[in-house]
Design an enzyme around this catalytic site. Structure first.
Site: not given
Ligand SMILES: NC(=O)CC[C@H](N)C(=O)O
Length: 360
Positions: A47, A218, A243-244, A247, A288, A328, A330
């Protein structure tokens, strides 16, 4: 050797380059990480692709780099900025010093930088483009808006399988951290890691019990063209998004995401679970956030919230077996107190298969 850190806002900081001089300057968005330890995990978390990371803890490198704490096969950061970079590490598991490791990958390590001043710039004006170079009088090309690192550069190209067990999880790889895979395998799951753009039909053929949407680099909106496919997948199978992945879940159901001023990166971000009212310290790395008002009418509800700034830290679907976290669970680096969520994921899968049978 004297080198410089140039920021997009015109600030310049002098430092000593602890790695060998590279011909080309390192360019990237500059962000800061506040954890006291965990630099090896940060450097190898996909990331962080193409970002220059400033470590706020003033002494980095004490325990070197070992063979167990990699989050992927290589470092992804564009450059590293520290106050004091310790090159004479001491740890029985260490194989390299931090400098040796970064040298191997041609990534500059700039030390003796006034990291507190750098972070003040980022906190006041937001994350911005930066350059590490030996050149004097360098100007930084401003960013064109969002983060441009793309998951295609870090995602697997082939399907890979890990672990054994009667529950089969398909992990959609947007740039997954190894500890997410490890957490699932420890739960007794068989895990198939698939490319980020794997289609619904192919996923169905793998007969998953659940889907894990991974973290990744990104701007999530770079993947807008995949949202139709993702919505089909996560509406069909019990899903956990990290996370991503969180989103993308919001975007797939019609919500919106936006860039934060400087994001959250550290190992002690407090998050409240609105369902249980318990607060957890969490590991985070994101630029983000999900825009809360945009969730209206999407059937997604806020389940987790950041205690410091009230931003959305996780979602659950009103009817479907879907939950997500912006942080996260983990950990790695960071506290493991949210690892229970992987149990919850399996529990959700079990409950759902019971429900499916009941309706069959
Ligand atoms: N760790 C992640 O998955 C980060 C997600 C996204 N790239 C962001 O910066 O917000």
């Amino acid at each position: 050797m004297k080198n410089y850190l140039y920021l997009e806002n015109g600030s310049v900081f002098e430092g000593d380059l602890l790695t060998k001089s590279t011909e080309k300057a390192a360019n990237g968005e500059i962000v800061f990480f506040t954890g006291m330890t965990g630099y090896q995990e940060v450097l190898t978390d996909p990331s962080y692709k193409d970002q220059i990371v400033v470590f706020t803890y003033p002494l980095i490198g004490n325990y070197g780099v070992n063979e167990n704490d990699f989050e992927s096969k290589k470092p992804h950061v564009a450059g590293v900025v520290v106050y004091e970079g310790n090159m004479s590490h001491s740890h029985y598991q260490a194989k390299n010093s931090l400098g040796e490791y970064l040298d191997k990958w041609n990534i500059p390590l700039l030390s003796h930088v006034d990291t507190r001043a750098v972070v003040k710039n980022i906190r006041q004006e937001g994350s911005m483009q930066a350059v590490i170079t030996s050149e004097e009088g360098c100007t930084v090309k401003p960013s064109q808006g969002g983060l441009t690192a793309h998951v295609a550069e870090v995602s697997t190209k082939v399907i890979e399988s890990f672990g054994e067990g009667d529950k089969h999880i398909v992990l959609m790889d947007f740039g997954y951290k190894k500890s997410i895979l490890d957490s699932l395998v420890q739960q007794g799951c068989r895990v198939s890691i698939v490319p980020f753009d794997t289609g619904f039909e192919q996923i169905k053929e793998l007969q998953p019990d659940g889907i894990l949407l991974s973290n990744g680099p990104g701007d999530p909106k770079q993947l807008e063209y995949l949202l139709g496919n993702l919505k089909k997948i996560i509406s069909k199978f019990p899903t956990m998004g990290i996370c991503l992945g969180h989103q993308l879940t919001a975007l797939a159901f019609g919500g919106n995401t936006k860039k934060m001023l400087f994001g959250h990166r550290g190992a002690n971000q407090p998050v409240v679970d609105l369902k249980t009212k318990k607060v957890y310290m969490s590991s985070q790395n994101h630029s983000y956030e999900v825009d809360e008002p945009s969730l209206q009418g999407t059937s997604l509800q806020v389940r987790f919230r950041n205690v410091n700034d009230s931003t959305v830290e996780g979602l659950m679907h009103e009817d479907l077996p879907i939950f997500t976290t912006q942080y996260h669970p983990e950990a790695n680096p960071g506290p493991i107190e949210s690892s229970q969520l992987f149990n919850d994921f399996l529990q959700m899968i079990n409950d759902y298969s019971g429900r499916e049978k009941a309706y069959a």
